[in-house]
Structure formats: C-alpha cells, structure tokens
Design a protein around this motif. Structure first.
Motif, PDB file in Angstrom:
ATOM      1  N   ALA A  68     -15.486  21.537 -21.983  1.00  0.00           N
ATOM      2  CA  ALA A  68     -14.061  21.241 -22.515  1.00  0.00           C
ATOM      3  C   ALA A  68     -13.126  22.822 -22.457  1.00  0.00           C
ATOM      4  O   ALA A  68     -13.354  23.661 -23.390  1.00  0.00           O
ATOM      5  CB  ALA A  68     -13.523  20.406 -23.853  1.00  0.00           C
ATOM      6  N   LEU A  79     -10.005  14.426 -28.703  1.00  0.00           N
ATOM      7  CA  LEU A  79      -9.827  14.435 -27.018  1.00  0.00           C
ATOM      8  C   LEU A  79      -8.219  13.853 -26.834  1.00  0.00           C
ATOM      9  O   LEU A  79      -7.455  14.833 -25.628  1.00  0.00           O
ATOM     10  CB  LEU A  79     -10.704  12.624 -27.599  1.00  0.00           C
ATOM     11  CG  LEU A  79     -11.574  12.108 -27.587  1.00  0.00           C
ATOM     12  CD1 LEU A  79     -11.863  10.810 -27.775  1.00  0.00           C
ATOM     13  CD2 LEU A  79     -12.096  12.439 -25.751  1.00  0.00           C
ATOM     14  N   GLN A  80      -7.286  14.522 -28.250  1.00  0.00           N
ATOM     15  CA  GLN A  80      -5.738  14.260 -28.118  1.00  0.00           C
ATOM     16  C   GLN A  80      -5.702  15.926 -27.438  1.00  0.00           C
ATOM     17  O   GLN A  80      -4.491  16.151 -26.975  1.00  0.00           O
ATOM     18  CB  GLN A  80      -5.668  13.765 -29.556  1.00  0.00           C
ATOM     19  CG  GLN A  80      -3.783  14.035 -29.690  1.00  0.00           C
ATOM     20  CD  GLN A  80      -3.187  14.413 -30.871  1.00  0.00           C
ATOM     21  OE1 GLN A  80      -4.509  13.913 -32.443  1.00  0.00           O
ATOM     22  NE2 GLN A  80      -2.632  13.864 -31.452  1.00  0.00           N
ATOM     23  N   GLU A 111      -7.441  17.997 -26.666  1.00  0.00           N
ATOM     24  CA  GLU A 111      -7.964  18.432 -24.942  1.00  0.00           C
ATOM     25  C   GLU A 111      -7.075  17.311 -23.697  1.00  0.00           C
ATOM     26  O   GLU A 111      -6.984  18.192 -22.558  1.00  0.00           O
ATOM     27  CB  GLU A 111      -9.187  17.931 -24.439  1.00  0.00           C
ATOM     28  CG  GLU A 111     -10.269  18.008 -23.125  1.00  0.00           C
ATOM     29  CD  GLU A 111     -10.481  19.499 -22.703  1.00  0.00           C
ATOM     30  OE1 GLU A 111     -10.689  19.653 -21.780  1.00  0.00           O
ATOM     31  OE2 GLU A 111     -10.593  20.224 -23.709  1.00  0.00           O
ATOM     32  N   GLU A 112      -6.702  16.920 -24.079  1.00  0.00           N
ATOM     33  CA  GLU A 112      -5.492  15.783 -23.022  1.00  0.00           C
ATOM     34  C   GLU A 112      -3.856  16.650 -23.158  1.00  0.00           C
ATOM     35  O   GLU A 112      -3.175  17.277 -21.670  1.00  0.00           O
ATOM     36  CB  GLU A 112      -5.379  14.740 -23.618  1.00  0.00           C
ATOM     37  CG  GLU A 112      -4.070  14.064 -22.438  1.00  0.00           C
ATOM     38  CD  GLU A 112      -3.218  14.332 -22.716  1.00  0.00           C
ATOM     39  OE1 GLU A 112      -1.997  13.882 -21.593  1.00  0.00           O
ATOM     40  OE2 GLU A 112      -2.345  14.326 -24.043  1.00  0.00           O
ATOM     41  N   GLN A 135     -16.441  15.278 -29.895  1.00  0.00           N
ATOM     42  CA  GLN A 135     -16.207  14.269 -29.302  1.00  0.00           C
ATOM     43  C   GLN A 135     -15.937  14.816 -28.168  1.00  0.00           C
ATOM     44  O   GLN A 135     -15.815  13.297 -27.478  1.00  0.00           O
ATOM     45  CB  GLN A 135     -14.536  13.864 -30.187  1.00  0.00           C
ATOM     46  CG  GLN A 135     -14.571  13.990 -31.677  1.00  0.00           C
ATOM     47  CD  GLN A 135     -13.199  14.295 -31.962  1.00  0.00           C
ATOM     48  OE1 GLN A 135     -12.165  14.600 -32.113  1.00  0.00           O
ATOM     49  NE2 GLN A 135     -13.167  13.386 -33.663  1.00  0.00           N
ATOM     50  N   LEU A 136     -15.954  16.186 -27.595  1.00  0.00           N
ATOM     51  CA  LEU A 136     -16.117  16.268 -26.454  1.00  0.00           C
ATOM     52  C   LEU A 136     -17.165  16.785 -25.674  1.00  0.00           C
ATOM     53  O   LEU A 136     -17.395  17.009 -24.262  1.00  0.00           O
ATOM     54  CB  LEU A 136     -15.057  16.790 -26.654  1.00  0.00           C
ATOM     55  CG  LEU A 136     -13.279  17.233 -26.629  1.00  0.00           C
ATOM     56  CD1 LEU A 136     -12.765  18.847 -26.463  1.00  0.00           C
ATOM     57  CD2 LEU A 136     -12.872  16.496 -25.545  1.00  0.00           C
TER      58      LEU A 136
END
Length: 338
Positions: free
Chosen positions: A3, A290-291, A293-294, A323-324
């Motif tokens: 990630a 996730l947020q 990483e986006e 989460q990733l």
C-alpha cells in the motif's frame, strides 16, 4: 503490491518509514503554566511512536508566553524547554519515528489574563478579549522569537519544523484580510499581508536547513475571506521561499459555519498540490486506511495527517495495515501479539 500509505517518503534529508503523520493536537496539559512537557505528554507521544506512526508532530508550541492559546500550552520561548523536548525526541526516535514540532503564536486567539497581540485590534468574537495592535517593533521581536524557537527545536533534535499558519492564529491573522486591516507595509495587498510570514521564514532559514512545513487554513469560509484558489497562489510563493510541504487545514480565522464530513478538507490539499505543484498533507476526518490510501493513490496529497483517530487508536497504523491487507513491522516487544 505494498500500500502507498506504507511506502517511505523522503523530504530533503529525512525519510519517513510510512506516510502516516500524527497531526499536532493541543493537549492543554502543562499544569504549571510554564510550557514544559509533563509525564502525560511523554506517554501520549511515545505510545503513537510505538504504534508505528511515520512522523510524530508535537502540538503547537508557543514562541512567546503571550503566544500561548491557553496557559496550559507547550512553550518553546525559553532554553529551559529544550532539555525536556530533547529527551522526548530521543525516545520517539528509538521506536523508529521521525519527529516534528509545530511552532506557533496564538495572536488574538490567546485565552490569557495578560495582554494579547494581533495585526489589528479586532477581537475574535463578542466574548473574546480585544487584542493590542502590534507595533513594528513588536512584529520584529516576534519574528526573532520564531527564529529562536526553531533554533531550540533544532537543539532538541527535531527532524522537521512546521510553522503554524492556520486556525486563526497569528500568522493566519496576518494573511487574512478579515483580520488584517493594517495600512502599513504589513497590510493591504496580498504581498503585504504575507510579509510577516516571509520575514519569519527568512529568519528561520538562518538557523534551520532541514525540512520546513507550513500549516494553512485554506478556506476562511467567508465571502470576504481567502479561498483555496488564493492559497494555491500562496503555496506557489511558499515553494519559492523554500517551504517543502503545505499541511492543509481550513477555518478558524473568524467564526463560521463549516459543513464537516469525512475528508472535507482533502479537496483543498488536492487543489494546492496540483495547481501549485507543491507537496501537501491532507487532514480532517480521515479515519481509516482505505480512505487514506485513496487520497494518496489518486494524487490528492503526499502525506496523511491523522488527528482524532490517533486519540481513539494509538496503533492506527496497525489498524490501517489490516484494512489494506498489508503487513507492517511490529515493535519487537509486541511481535507475538501483532
């Protein structure tokens, strides 16, 4: 593929092991009102270093006693502050974190018994004390105080310096036409309103050659105030001044209604990054991996500043990695649990 949140990030001579920054958050915990670190601060910051944050940024530390937001704020106005800061920095580094400190002056938003100062004699709201308008001599003394504060931070061993130019504090007050109504060379045009910050950066650069960040409030949320587009221009100017990254927050210079939602400040970081070709940090209701990483994958920011989620979860990097579906190295003491 690893990630991006857990890729290293290098700025000048400093490499962060990941892109997760513990955002500066005032703890109002100096019980003796002397600006010195307490046992609470050590526990608070070290636990997040153990939790594997790439960068730990200490809360706003005042360059003058009248520049504290509250009597319980950290200070960096005296050599007596350096020893405690140096001890904390050494401990944070022992867990693999890089270290930063936010250098600050509250201006008219100082909630103190003593006299407070601002570019113009305008109180924040009807309940706030009216500040004294700064003379040119006081401005120059304050510029010197910023330089001396940064020199002390260097002596303490910090890797990165952030100048606090956001949330309606002194630098922000000079920048915004809502709070700066001066008629001399420090007021009026955008160039004049930037003059105080320019002089601070020039003074700081005489004692500091490491990475320099500036936090800004990229939106005044007022029809007569500054906008993200204005701050994209300011960011380009700051890049020319040698600033390495803009930490993009918003609001606080005047009372305003702000529509808050997850990632609500990320578009400002995106605009500044891509319009000014300037590295940015995103902050504001970023609460999961996730947020984060986006934001990085879509090119909207370079670093992720985590604030309140770090108050809830000192081991946020571990949570985000799960989460990733990415593995990260655990502190050796915790390997059997992580």
């Amino acid at each position: 593929m690893k990630a991006k949140l857990f890729e290293p990030y290098t700025v000048k001579n400093v490499t962060l092991k990941n892109r997760i920054v513990m955002s500066p958050m005032c703890m109002y915990s100096c019980m003796e009102e002397d600006g010195k670190l307490t046992d609470f601060h050590r526990t608070h910051y070290v636990s997040r270093a153990v939790g594997q944050a790439g960068l730990i940024m200490l809360e706003a530390s005042a360059v003058l006693p009248e520049g504290r937001i509250s009597p319980q704020d950290l200070g960096i106005w005296s050599d007596e502050h350096t020893e405690g800061l140096a001890s904390l920095v050494a401990e944070l580094k022992s867990y693999g974190a890089k270290t930063a400190i936010q250098i600050a002056h509250a201006g008219r938003k100082a909630v103190l018994e003593e006299e407070i100062f601002a570019p113009s004699a305008i109180p924040f709201d009807e309940k706030s004390k009216t500040p004294t308008e700064m003379t040119k001599e006081h401005i120059q003394n304050t510029v010197t105080a910023f330089k001396e504060g940064v020199w002390r931070a260097k002596e303490a061993g910090f890797d990165i310096i952030e100048l606090h130019g956001a949330h309606g504090y002194l630098i922000n007050q000079f920048l915004s036409p809502l709070t700066n109504q001066r008629t001399d060379e420090y007021g009026g045009s955008a160039e004049n309103r930037r003059r105080f910050l320019k002089e601070v950066i020039e003074a700081v650069n005489t004692v500091w050659d490491g990475p320099l960040f500036v936090r800004v409030s990229a939106n005044d949320y007022n029809e007569n105030g500054l906008t993200p587009e204005d701050y994209a221009e300011t960011a380009a100017w700051l890049k020319e001044m040698g600033v390495d990254l803009i930490d993009v927050s918003s609001g606080g210079v005047v009372p305003a209604r702000i529509n808050v939602y997850p990632g609500y400040q990320v578009p400002f970081a995106d605009l500044i990054r891509n319009k000014a070709n300037m590295a940015t940090g995103a902050v504001g209701l970023i609460t999961n991996g996730l947020q984060a990483e986006e934001i990085l994958q879509s090119g909207r920011a370079d670093l992720i500043f985590i604030a309140r989620e770090f108050l809830r979860d000192p081991y946020f990097p571990r949570t985000a990695a799960a989460q990733l579906k990415t593995e990260i190295e655990a502190p050796v003491q915790y390997e059997r649990g992580w």
